[in-house]
Scaffold this motif. Structure first.
Motif, short mmCIF file in Angstrom:
data_model
loop_
_atom_site.label_atom_id
_atom_site.label_comp_id
_atom_site.label_asym_id
_atom_site.label_seq_id
_atom_site.Cartn_x
_atom_site.Cartn_y
_atom_site.Cartn_z
N ASN A 158 0.86 -1.18 0.00
CA ASN A 158 0.00 0.00 0.00
C ASN A 158 0.90 1.23 0.00
OD1 ASN A 158 -1.68 2.15 0.72
ND2 ASN A 158 -2.97 0.87 2.04
N CYS A 195 -6.71 -2.01 -1.29
CA CYS A 195 -5.83 -3.06 -0.74
C CYS A 195 -6.64 -4.10 0.01
CB CYS A 195 -4.79 -2.45 0.20
SG CYS A 195 -3.49 -1.55 -0.65
N TYR A 206 0.09 -8.62 3.41
CA TYR A 206 -0.30 -7.24 3.12
C TYR A 206 0.53 -6.31 3.99
CZ TYR A 206 -3.40 -3.08 3.33
OH TYR A 206 -3.92 -1.82 3.32
#
Lengths: 454, 454
Positions: B354, B366, B382
């Motif tokens: 991100n 995201c 992530y």
């Protein structure tokens, strides 16, 4: 798996050395073999159950956001000298000296090592918390008199997890969260494990609960309010980050009287209405602890707080006796014919018994059911040996698969095979197609357990 | 997994103690931590790769009909006295004495114990053969100078399997079958491992091949015909029961010259056309042996033959260095930015970066990609931390995920995010929906690997 290709060394006679039913049945069903006092090989059938139990533990820990890693079996003595436990631990610690005369030990638990990993892990800020790390690893306790098979072995498999939190309040949330994960873990294994107030022991700590499975062969005497056995966790959706939700579960499951002999308080127990007072025996299958800064302070595991000061983290440790659970499940679930596996942990989902091996119609029906069960994601054991029906039935009853599919020429003439429930002994005739559909639906909750981490 | 909730203690500086690239990168990427000389904790990222490798090994063994079990880490010395290896083994065997002064050892290998399991397992007839049992368990070799991280550790994870057959011919089929399973195992991990004629060593045996991965840092000098590196096993369908099919694979992969310095024969090597002669270095990642009745005869592991006589079984043992494979894969697959995981073993399938954490459109894109990748059965990491883009990119490059999804406000304005290949560095813009479809199709062969036992 086809039995003709498997390695299932069942015993016809009761082994003399086994004093309790789980030990006897694990030996008779060819699940374990003792290699030295309290040290076992897990033969294929036993290994399969061990892996199923391990998998459930992994899934429930990861569902709560706990992170798996793996610490080694051997640890340097120096780490235990830092905490002061090297000398305290006594003869149950297996001490080892390597070729360079350095002192090692076979880890009985991992508070020191996980604290070392945390303090060396570049975690400097409270923002990196909360954190819970866990592993499932072999441990060793040099019991003076190992017995009861895997229930009190020396080399044993355990899940131990450790939480790291900024404050006592956060650490108590971690404590509650572990309690929730444990309730769900045991229920998935078909066990009712009751959280009971416990004693800190050598790990220390004021907050601690043990989880006990009721069984006549349990090592602890337990005292409880019978209302507690009506509680089930079930399939609740829990937000593991919610302090309120986890606290509510703790209160629900620990507000009634339930204690082992170690913490039993008879005056309190007498306040339970007489009709609900129970005295029984229990097997310990897990324990959770909050012990604050007992290890983080001497070992220097600190973080920087929002106001810029540096404080030791609040910790707890939380264990599940993975290998011992096999014994506990069998103690709680068997009859005089053998083991009765709960569906969540059974080594094979169903047994297929061919009543007339070599008969082409019967063989072909068995092959079809075997292939279709496998295509449906199930794991059947097909007894394809040239044996009498009675021997096949007795073998299936001994190893305890929850469902048996019996295929013989007479039933097939009417397009039917038989589905038998191991626990109730009840049988039902149905078509091979319906067998596959029925077993798929029985096992759907067991198979749909993908882990959702956050 | 969200990085903000993970434990990934990456190092900014190169650790001084690491002499080879895999050791350096495993430390820098927060995969391992040394707890004592040659004894490591597997931190979450390292543990994840270890489990992926273990899973591939299990699947390929079970595909060939080999049966998993689990032997303990500690073994009684008496078993090794029976075979005569207790005194022979030397200082690499870690010898332990328990509280009752009984001699134990931390198993470096398991020929004795598996022979003991076989002989005590009620197998009396040749009809119960063939049988191959294997396990994946921690072992210990008290190396005088442990180094190179997990490549030459003391506590290490290994798969070792043992075949039991009636005749030498059957046992050589088991040997060939293992060779086939190993070729497929290594290829699934993105490795080319070349079978090379080897020396029996302390396990004994005339028939033995080592599997070597070419790498400059390999411990062995290797000599081979370059044609051998053109061979791939690929996705062939093999009937593991077919002696002819397995023999054909053995011949295909071992007919060209390929030997380590231990068995090198320069006269033979000179017969390879000069343009194809190669001298390089290799890392040993596995070995297969046929050793006949070396253990079954002294230990009394016998079966009754069709003509009623009793004969010792023919055996072999077959090992894969599971923990060492992580090092071997990194040695074979990295660049100056870090590790490059093959898709078959990567700890996470893709990283999501991100570029503007806190921007609601970027965060939301995201989150959607993260959720959809997970719904598709993929395992993304992530990076949701509030960090500079450069630091996030460097981190992803270091830990070596094969694919990176970059999400920023500028791309999103055109409905696009970026997919970057770690190895080539090439990027492509596409819609979030296409990202999920693309990654699903890339990983389909990796995810569709259900085990089919017989």
């Amino acid at each position: 798996m086809r039995l003709s290709r498997y390695f299932l060394p069942v015993l016809k006679e009761d082994p003399k050395e086994a004093q309790i039913v789980s030990h006897r049945l694990m030996l008779r069903a060819g699940m374990i073999r003792q290699q030295a006092a309290g040290i076992y090989s897990w033969l294929p059938l036993g290994y399969k159950v061990l892996r199923r139990i391990e998998q459930i533990v992994h899934e429930e820990q990861q569902r709560a956001g706990h992170i798996p890693l793996l610490m080694p079996t051997l640890q340097p003595a120096d780490l235990w000298r830092e905490s002061g436990r090297y000398d305290d631990y006594g003869e149950e610690m297996l001490r080892i000296r390597d070729r360079h005369k350095r002192d090692l030990l076979y880890g009985p638990t991992n508070e020191e090592m996980i604290t070392d990993i945390f303090r060396s892990g570049n975690i400097s800020s409270y923002k990196d918390l909360p954190l819970t790390l866990y592993h499932i690893q072999w441990k060793f306790r040099d019991e003076i008199r190992p017995r009861f098979g895997v229930m009190r072995g020396r080399e044993f498999l355990m899940k131990d997890g450790y939480n790291f939190d900024l404050t006592k309040e956060d650490a108590l949330h971690a404590y509650n969260r572990h309690l929730v994960t444990y309730l769900r873990t045991y229920e998935r294994m078909g066990l009712q494990a009751i959280p009971m107030r416990a004693d800190g022991g050598p790990i220390g700590g004021d907050y601690t609960h043990e989880f006990l499975v009721l069984a006549d062969t349990g090592e602890s005497e337990v005292f409880y309010d019978s209302e507690i056995t009506d509680l089930t966790f079930g399939d609740r959706q829990i937000d593991y980050d919610s302090k309120d939700q986890c606290q509510a579960v703790l209160e629900e499951f620990t507000s009634r009287y339930a204690r082992t002999d170690e913490t039993h308080d008879d005056a309190l127990f007498q306040q339970v209405p007489e009709a609900r007072r129970r005295v029984a025996r229990g097997i310990e299958v897990g324990q959770i602890f909050y012990f604050g800064t007992k290890y983080s302070e001497p070992m220097g595991a600190t973080v920087v707080t929002p106001d810029g000061s540096r404080v030791p983290v609040h910790m707890g440790s939380h264990g599940i006796g993975v290998s011992r659970l096999l014994g506990a499940i069998i103690e709680a679930s068997h009859d005089d014919k053998g083991i009765i596996w709960p569906e969540g942990v059974t080594p094979f989902h169903a047994g297929i018994v061919n009543l007339k091996q070599g008969d082409s119609a019967t063989d072909s029906a068995c092959e079809t059911i075997y292939a279709e069960l496998r295509a449906a994601g199930l794991d059947p054991l097909y007894d394809d040996r040239d044996e009498r029906a009675g021997a096949k039935f007795a073998g299936m009853d001994l190893i305890g698969l929850p469902w048996r599919v019996t295929v013989g020429p007479r039933g097939l003439a009417n397009g039917k095979v038989e589905l038998t429930n191991r626990r109730s002994g009840e049988s039902e005739e149905m078509s091979p197609k319906d067998i596959v559909a029925r077993l798929s639906s029985i096992y759907a909750p067991v198979l749909n357990t993908a882990v959702i981490d956050k």
